[in-house]
Design a protein around this motif. Structure first.
Motif, PDB file in Angstrom:
ATOM      1  N   ARG A  38      22.272  21.458  37.707  1.00 57.18           N
ATOM      2  CA  ARG A  38      22.863  22.274  38.760  1.00 57.18           C
ATOM      3  C   ARG A  38      22.376  23.720  38.642  1.00 57.18           C
ATOM      4  O   ARG A  38      21.949  24.177  37.588  1.00 57.18           O
ATOM      5  CB  ARG A  38      24.392  22.236  38.660  1.00 57.18           C
ATOM      6  CG  ARG A  38      24.987  20.891  39.032  1.00 57.18           C
ATOM      7  CD  ARG A  38      26.504  20.902  39.042  1.00 57.18           C
ATOM      8  NE  ARG A  38      27.064  21.307  37.752  1.00 57.18           N
ATOM      9  CZ  ARG A  38      27.744  22.418  37.558  1.00 57.18           C
ATOM     10  NH1 ARG A  38      27.942  23.259  38.545  1.00 57.18           N
ATOM     11  NH2 ARG A  38      28.228  22.700  36.377  1.00 57.18           N
ATOM     12  N   LEU A  39      22.457  24.431  39.764  1.00 53.16           N
ATOM     13  CA  LEU A  39      22.090  25.842  39.837  1.00 53.16           C
ATOM     14  C   LEU A  39      20.642  26.067  39.428  1.00 53.16           C
ATOM     15  O   LEU A  39      20.307  27.083  38.817  1.00 53.16           O
ATOM     16  CB  LEU A  39      23.031  26.687  38.954  1.00 53.16           C
ATOM     17  CG  LEU A  39      24.521  26.546  39.274  1.00 53.16           C
ATOM     18  CD1 LEU A  39      25.353  27.391  38.324  1.00 53.16           C
ATOM     19  CD2 LEU A  39      24.807  26.908  40.714  1.00 53.16           C
ATOM     20  N   VAL A 189      35.756  30.569  37.124  1.00 56.05           N
ATOM     21  CA  VAL A 189      34.879  29.871  38.061  1.00 56.05           C
ATOM     22  C   VAL A 189      33.895  30.874  38.645  1.00 56.05           C
ATOM     23  O   VAL A 189      34.284  31.846  39.288  1.00 56.05           O
ATOM     24  CB  VAL A 189      35.678  29.213  39.200  1.00 56.05           C
ATOM     25  CG1 VAL A 189      34.739  28.429  40.108  1.00 56.05           C
ATOM     26  CG2 VAL A 189      36.766  28.296  38.639  1.00 56.05           C
ATOM     27  N   TYR A 190      32.603  30.628  38.381  1.00 57.89           N
ATOM     28  CA  TYR A 190      31.546  31.484  38.906  1.00 57.89           C
ATOM     29  C   TYR A 190      31.002  30.853  40.182  1.00 57.89           C
ATOM     30  O   TYR A 190      30.283  29.860  40.142  1.00 57.89           O
ATOM     31  CB  TYR A 190      30.419  31.635  37.885  1.00 57.89           C
ATOM     32  CG  TYR A 190      30.755  32.538  36.721  1.00 57.89           C
ATOM     33  CD1 TYR A 190      30.326  33.861  36.705  1.00 57.89           C
ATOM     34  CD2 TYR A 190      31.503  32.066  35.644  1.00 57.89           C
ATOM     35  CE1 TYR A 190      30.627  34.704  35.646  1.00 57.89           C
ATOM     36  CE2 TYR A 190      31.819  32.892  34.586  1.00 57.89           C
ATOM     37  CZ  TYR A 190      31.378  34.205  34.588  1.00 57.89           C
ATOM     38  OH  TYR A 190      31.692  35.045  33.537  1.00 57.89           O
ATOM     39  N   LEU A 191      31.373  31.430  41.323  1.00 55.09           N
ATOM     40  CA  LEU A 191      30.808  30.985  42.592  1.00 55.09           C
ATOM     41  C   LEU A 191      29.410  31.556  42.754  1.00 55.09           C
ATOM     42  O   LEU A 191      28.499  30.889  43.235  1.00 55.09           O
ATOM     43  CB  LEU A 191      31.719  31.409  43.736  1.00 55.09           C
ATOM     44  CG  LEU A 191      33.166  30.901  43.605  1.00 55.09           C
ATOM     45  CD1 LEU A 191      34.036  31.478  44.702  1.00 55.09           C
ATOM     46  CD2 LEU A 191      33.203  29.385  43.625  1.00 55.09           C
ATOM     47  N   THR A 192      29.248  32.812  42.379  1.00 55.84           N
ATOM     48  CA  THR A 192      27.961  33.484  42.216  1.00 55.84           C
ATOM     49  C   THR A 192      28.119  34.386  41.003  1.00 55.84           C
ATOM     50  O   THR A 192      29.198  34.461  40.399  1.00 55.84           O
ATOM     51  CB  THR A 192      27.577  34.332  43.450  1.00 55.84           C
ATOM     52  OG1 THR A 192      28.519  35.421  43.568  1.00 55.84           O
ATOM     53  CG2 THR A 192      27.589  33.488  44.725  1.00 55.84           C
ATOM     54  N   GLU A 193      27.082  35.092  40.626  1.00 56.39           N
ATOM     55  CA  GLU A 193      27.178  36.013  39.492  1.00 56.39           C
ATOM     56  C   GLU A 193      28.195  37.110  39.770  1.00 56.39           C
ATOM     57  O   GLU A 193      28.844  37.631  38.854  1.00 56.39           O
ATOM     58  CB  GLU A 193      25.811  36.628  39.199  1.00 56.39           C
ATOM     59  CG  GLU A 193      24.827  35.667  38.551  1.00 56.39           C
ATOM     60  CD  GLU A 193      25.307  35.184  37.188  1.00 56.39           C
ATOM     61  OE1 GLU A 193      25.964  35.962  36.465  1.00 56.39           O
ATOM     62  OE2 GLU A 193      25.039  34.015  36.843  1.00 56.39           O
ATOM     63  N   GLU A 194      28.363  37.469  41.065  1.00 56.65           N
ATOM     64  CA  GLU A 194      29.275  38.555  41.415  1.00 56.65           C
ATOM     65  C   GLU A 194      30.658  38.054  41.810  1.00 56.65           C
ATOM     66  O   GLU A 194      31.645  38.772  41.688  1.00 56.65           O
ATOM     67  CB  GLU A 194      28.698  39.380  42.573  1.00 56.65           C
ATOM     68  CG  GLU A 194      27.411  40.133  42.261  1.00 56.65           C
ATOM     69  CD  GLU A 194      26.187  39.233  42.225  1.00 56.65           C
ATOM     70  OE1 GLU A 194      26.210  38.176  42.907  1.00 56.65           O
ATOM     71  OE2 GLU A 194      25.217  39.563  41.525  1.00 56.65           O
ATOM     72  N   ASP A 195      30.743  36.825  42.308  1.00 57.07           N
ATOM     73  CA  ASP A 195      32.012  36.274  42.802  1.00 57.07           C
ATOM     74  C   ASP A 195      32.596  35.356  41.743  1.00 57.07           C
ATOM     75  O   ASP A 195      32.185  34.201  41.592  1.00 57.07           O
ATOM     76  CB  ASP A 195      31.765  35.513  44.106  1.00 57.07           C
ATOM     77  CG  ASP A 195      33.063  35.110  44.803  1.00 57.07           C
ATOM     78  OD1 ASP A 195      34.145  35.461  44.293  1.00 57.07           O
ATOM     79  OD2 ASP A 195      32.983  34.444  45.846  1.00 57.07           O
ATOM     80  N   GLY A 224      30.828  25.361  41.820  1.00 54.51           N
ATOM     81  CA  GLY A 224      30.927  26.553  40.995  1.00 54.51           C
ATOM     82  C   GLY A 224      30.716  26.209  39.536  1.00 54.51           C
ATOM     83  O   GLY A 224      30.917  25.060  39.112  1.00 54.51           O
ATOM     84  N   ASP A 225      30.300  27.191  38.776  1.00 53.23           N
ATOM     85  CA  ASP A 225      30.129  27.031  37.345  1.00 53.23           C
ATOM     86  C   ASP A 225      31.441  27.347  36.657  1.00 53.23           C
ATOM     87  O   ASP A 225      31.985  28.449  36.830  1.00 53.23           O
ATOM     88  CB  ASP A 225      29.030  27.988  36.859  1.00 53.23           C
ATOM     89  CG  ASP A 225      27.986  27.276  36.027  1.00 53.23           C
ATOM     90  OD1 ASP A 225      28.003  26.038  35.985  1.00 53.23           O
ATOM     91  OD2 ASP A 225      27.145  27.956  35.406  1.00 53.23           O
ATOM     92  N   VAL A 226      31.978  26.400  35.902  1.00 53.80           N
ATOM     93  CA  VAL A 226      33.304  26.557  35.297  1.00 53.80           C
ATOM     94  C   VAL A 226      33.160  26.787  33.806  1.00 53.80           C
ATOM     95  O   VAL A 226      32.496  26.013  33.101  1.00 53.80           O
ATOM     96  CB  VAL A 226      34.177  25.318  35.560  1.00 53.80           C
ATOM     97  CG1 VAL A 226      35.489  25.402  34.787  1.00 53.80           C
ATOM     98  CG2 VAL A 226      34.464  25.192  37.060  1.00 53.80           C
ATOM     99  N   TYR A 227      33.796  27.844  33.307  1.00 50.61           N
ATOM    100  CA  TYR A 227      33.835  28.142  31.879  1.00 50.61           C
ATOM    101  C   TYR A 227      35.268  28.091  31.409  1.00 50.61           C
ATOM    102  O   TYR A 227      36.163  28.658  32.027  1.00 50.61           O
ATOM    103  CB  TYR A 227      33.241  29.533  31.598  1.00 50.61           C
ATOM    104  CG  TYR A 227      31.747  29.602  31.744  1.00 50.61           C
ATOM    105  CD1 TYR A 227      30.913  29.479  30.643  1.00 50.61           C
ATOM    106  CD2 TYR A 227      31.168  29.762  32.996  1.00 50.61           C
ATOM    107  CE1 TYR A 227      29.530  29.535  30.780  1.00 50.61           C
ATOM    108  CE2 TYR A 227      29.785  29.818  33.150  1.00 50.61           C
ATOM    109  CZ  TYR A 227      28.982  29.696  32.037  1.00 50.61           C
ATOM    110  OH  TYR A 227      27.623  29.741  32.180  1.00 50.61           O
ATOM    111  N   HIS A 228      35.485  27.392  30.301  1.00 46.03           N
ATOM    112  CA  HIS A 228      36.813  27.341  29.699  1.00 46.03           C
ATOM    113  C   HIS A 228      37.014  28.589  28.846  1.00 46.03           C
ATOM    114  O   HIS A 228      36.145  28.954  28.056  1.00 46.03           O
ATOM    115  CB  HIS A 228      36.957  26.109  28.824  1.00 46.03           C
ATOM    116  CG  HIS A 228      36.921  24.818  29.598  1.00 46.03           C
ATOM    117  ND1 HIS A 228      37.154  23.597  29.026  1.00 46.03           N
ATOM    118  CD2 HIS A 228      36.684  24.556  30.913  1.00 46.03           C
ATOM    119  CE1 HIS A 228      37.052  22.649  29.933  1.00 46.03           C
ATOM    120  NE2 HIS A 228      36.763  23.215  31.084  1.00 46.03           N
ATOM    121  N   LEU A 229      38.161  29.224  29.013  1.00 44.87           N
ATOM    122  CA  LEU A 229      38.458  30.431  28.243  1.00 44.87           C
ATOM    123  C   LEU A 229      39.363  30.062  27.079  1.00 44.87           C
ATOM    124  O   LEU A 229      40.368  29.390  27.245  1.00 44.87           O
ATOM    125  CB  LEU A 229      39.141  31.476  29.123  1.00 44.87           C
ATOM    126  CG  LEU A 229      38.349  31.889  30.382  1.00 44.87           C
ATOM    127  CD1 LEU A 229      39.144  32.920  31.178  1.00 44.87           C
ATOM    128  CD2 LEU A 229      36.989  32.440  30.010  1.00 44.87           C
TER     129      LEU A 229
END
Length: 230
Positions: A38-39, A189-195, A224-229
């Protein structure tokens, strides 16, 4: 089956768009040089250590938007039959513990959806280039690539058959939820680098979207790119 290619998804999607691909065609490469994720990410593996395959699935007759989720469930079940506790990071990255063992990419190609699966099978610690990745061998599973392919295709056949039946989408999501370790986690959730959106992953919608509680309001994310915190 081919000896080597750049990307099984690229090859099979080109055939599908050109009308030279039957429904449920499977392309397997013994070695893949420039696999796609992806991406627009790319990945490579040591020759002879991974499974790289793509499947052409007809778009008609099933909720094809759920195919990426269905593939994740099929792979997790297949690995489970090999004694591996595989879980899913939304939408369909397959993990063993905290490390990724399989990536899945689906793309529309004409009247079909081409679903690509890349599974790390026999890599050693020295061959894995990323600390966040693992292989079946590193997780204690002594299996061949042929066995992995057969098991995944068997599970895909069962999952897709069920998905075409009445209520199949709801049953798929019900099967997906307990496998998805994203649920219950605080995520970014990264929709874009800015969003970028941050909240708690609370559920998966019937269409496979991730539901995230953000400032008291539940939002749905189809991608979207999902990162677990932590």
């Amino acid at each position: 089956m081919v000896e080597r290619t750049g990307s099984t998804n690229t090859d099979l999607a080109a055939r599908a768009r050109g009308g030279d691909c039957d429904d449920h065609t499977v392309l397997i490469a013994l070695d893949q040089g420039t696999g796609r994720g992806r991406l627009a990410r790319t990945w490579t593996t040591e020759p002879g250590t991974s499974v790289a395959m793509s499947m052409a699935v007809p778009r008609q007759g099933r909720p094809w938007g759920l195919l990426p989720v269905a593939t994740g469930v099929a792979v997790a079940r297949a690995l489970g039959h090999m004694g591996v506790d595989a879980r899913l990071k939304w939408p369909n990255d397959v993990y063993i513990g905290a490390r990724k063992v399989c990536g899945i990419l689906a793309e529309v190609a004409g009247s079909q959806v081409v679903v690509g699966v890349g599974i790390n099978v026999t890599q050693t610690h020295e061959q894995i280039r990323f600390p966040t990745a693992t292989s079946l061998a590193m997780s204690g599973a002594d299996v061949t690539r042929e066995l992995v392919v057969a098991s995944v295709l068997n599970q895909m056949d069962q999952v897709l058959d069920d998905l075409t039946a009445e209520g199949g989408g709801d049953r798929l999501i019900d099967a997906y939820r307990p496998l998805c370790f994203t649920l219950g986690n605080t995520v970014r959730v990264y929709l874009t680098e800015e969003d970028v959106v941050e909240g708690q992953a609370v559920d998966v919608a019937p269409d496979g979207q991730l539901l995230v509680s953000v400032d008291g309001r539940v939002r749905a994310f189809a991608s979207g790119d999902v990162y677990h915190l932590r």
